[in-house]
Design an enzyme around this catalytic site. Structure first.
Site, short mmCIF file in Angstrom:
data_model
loop_
_atom_site.label_atom_id
_atom_site.label_comp_id
_atom_site.label_asym_id
_atom_site.label_seq_id
_atom_site.Cartn_x
_atom_site.Cartn_y
_atom_site.Cartn_z
CE1 TYR A 155 -4.44 0.84 -0.09
CE2 TYR A 155 -3.63 2.69 1.19
CZ TYR A 155 -4.62 2.11 0.43
OH TYR A 155 -5.77 2.78 0.19
CE LYS A 162 -6.84 6.59 0.93
NZ LYS A 162 -7.73 7.51 0.20
P1 NAD Z 1 -12.29 4.77 -7.99
O1 NAD Z 1 -11.19 4.48 -8.93
O2 NAD Z 1 -13.66 4.48 -8.45
O3 NAD Z 1 -12.23 6.27 -7.46
C1 NAD Z 1 -11.04 6.99 -7.39
C2 NAD Z 1 -11.34 8.30 -8.06
O4 NAD Z 1 -10.23 9.21 -7.94
C3 NAD Z 1 -11.60 8.12 -9.57
O5 NAD Z 1 -12.86 8.68 -9.89
C4 NAD Z 1 -10.49 8.92 -10.20
O6 NAD Z 1 -10.87 9.49 -11.44
C5 NAD Z 1 -10.27 9.98 -9.13
N1 NAD Z 1 -9.04 10.74 -9.36
C6 NAD Z 1 -7.76 10.30 -9.49
N2 NAD Z 1 -6.93 11.32 -9.77
C7 NAD Z 1 -7.71 12.45 -9.82
C8 NAD Z 1 -7.47 13.82 -10.10
N3 NAD Z 1 -6.24 14.26 -10.38
N4 NAD Z 1 -8.50 14.69 -10.08
C9 NAD Z 1 -9.76 14.26 -9.81
N5 NAD Z 1 -10.06 12.98 -9.52
C10 NAD Z 1 -9.05 12.09 -9.56
O7 NAD Z 1 -11.94 3.91 -6.68
P2 NAD Z 1 -12.55 3.98 -5.19
O8 NAD Z 1 -12.06 2.73 -4.54
O9 NAD Z 1 -13.99 4.27 -5.26
O10 NAD Z 1 -11.76 5.17 -4.53
C11 NAD Z 1 -12.39 6.26 -3.88
C12 NAD Z 1 -11.67 6.56 -2.58
O11 NAD Z 1 -11.92 5.50 -1.67
C13 NAD Z 1 -10.15 6.69 -2.68
O12 NAD Z 1 -9.71 7.73 -1.85
C14 NAD Z 1 -9.68 5.35 -2.15
O13 NAD Z 1 -8.37 5.41 -1.64
C15 NAD Z 1 -10.71 5.14 -1.06
N6 NAD Z 1 -10.80 3.78 -0.53
C16 NAD Z 1 -10.97 2.73 -1.35
C17 NAD Z 1 -11.05 1.46 -0.83
C18 NAD Z 1 -11.21 0.26 -1.74
O14 NAD Z 1 -10.92 -0.86 -1.30
N7 NAD Z 1 -11.67 0.43 -2.95
C19 NAD Z 1 -10.94 1.24 0.55
C20 NAD Z 1 -10.76 2.35 1.38
C21 NAD Z 1 -10.68 3.61 0.84
#
Ligand code: NAD
Length: 260
Positions: A155, A162
């Site tokens: 990670y 984070k």
């Molecule tokens: P996702 O890929 O659907 O969402 C991530 C988003 O970040 C995408 O829409 C992407 O376009 C956007 N992004 C990246 N660079 C960018 C930029 N320069 N400007 C604007 N937007 C940008 O995946 P997700 O899992 O839904 O992620 C959403 C959040 O949830 C993230 O912060 C991720 O770390 C967090 N998260 C995810 C998980 C998991 O297991 N999927 C667990 C805990 C936290």
């Protein structure tokens, strides 16, 4: 129920129907919020627009959060469209794929800057741009992961981002508290999304998760959406600066016993 009736909500970070941002958008819609969504760049538009249209959302704005001028432009358009904003969701993260494999000490300076800028600073940048139009009683929400506190191999730099993001939640909660605006985060368990696919150990973690998490169930974007409704509604009116785990209880574990 109409827990968000009369509230204007903006959701940043919609990429496709697997996005956590989509789970949150759907839950907000069910609870009567007026919603706007934002996505990163042109290539995502053909996925995002039909999703937004399916919920009759007509505020759909492109915004690369590494660009202050784009953030400012969306804030201005939101002010024209909604007047004031009650809820702002930041569901955004990014790091170079090379930095999410192998040992953390291999992280380059530029890779570190990029991950921290997009995954952590952008939440503060959004708070700064939208602060003048945040309504009293409103709230900001971001998404984080337990790797900020405990080691999840590979990670890497995203975990450091984070940790910075979670500290930002506390400082923003302090600063905006006087304006009556709350700031919280949801720490979600593993969900199969585009962003998660970039973490090299994700598949194994996802598979093993249901064998060890107290609730023995994976997390869905709908689970996160429901928790987001709570945190952004008046039901949580005295809750700020918090990280709420939506992870089937995984974070409480010390030693894990694998149940086959
Ligand atoms: P996702 O890929 O659907 O969402 C991530 C988003 O970040 C995408 O829409 C992407 O376009 C956007 N992004 C990246 N660079 C960018 C930029 N320069 N400007 C604007 N937007 C940008 O995946 P997700 O899992 O839904 O992620 C959403 C959040 O949830 C993230 O912060 C991720 O770390 C967090 N998260 C995810 C998980 C998991 O297991 N999927 C667990 C805990 C936290």
């Amino acid at each position: 129920m109409n827990l968000l009736a009369g509230k204007n909500a903006l959701v940043f970070g919609l990429a496709n129907e697997r996005s956590i941002a989509w789970g949150i958008t759907k839950a907000f819609h069910q609870q009567g919020a007026k919603i706007g969504v934002s996505y990163a760049g042109e290539v995502l538009e053909r996925r995002v627009r039909p999703l937004a249209e399916s919920l009759e959302i007509d505020f759909v704005e492109q915004c690369d959060v590494s660009q202050d001028n784009q953030i400012q432009a969306v804030a201005e358009r939101a002010a024209e469209k909604f007047g004031e904003i009650d809820i702002l969701v930041h569901s955004i993260g990014f790091a170079n794929r090379d930095d999410l494999t192998g040992p953390y000490y291999q992280t380059s300076r530029s890779g570190f800057h990029l991950a921290l800028d997009i995954s952590a600073y952008s939440f503060t940048a959004l708070a700064k741009a939208f602060q003048p139009i945040l309504r009293q009683g409103g709230s900001l929400l971001t998404l984080t992961f337990h790797a900020s506190e405990r080691v999840y191999p590979t990670y890497n730099v995203m975990a450091i981002a984070k940790a910075a993001l979670e500290a930002s939640v506390r400082y923003l909660a302090y600063d905006l508290g006087g304006q009556g605006v709350r700031v919280n985060a949801i720490s979600a368990g593993p969900i199969r999304t585009l962003a998660a696919a970039g973490v090299s150990s994700f598949k194994t973690m996802y598979r093993e998760f249901t064998k060890v998490a107290p609730l023995r169930q994976n997390i869905t974007i709908e689970d996160v959406g429901n928790a987001a409704v709570f945190l952004c509604s008046d039901m949580a009116s005295k809750t700020t600066g918090q990280i709420l785990f939506v992870d089937s209880g995984f974070n409480i574990l010390g030693l894990t016993e694998i149940v086959e």
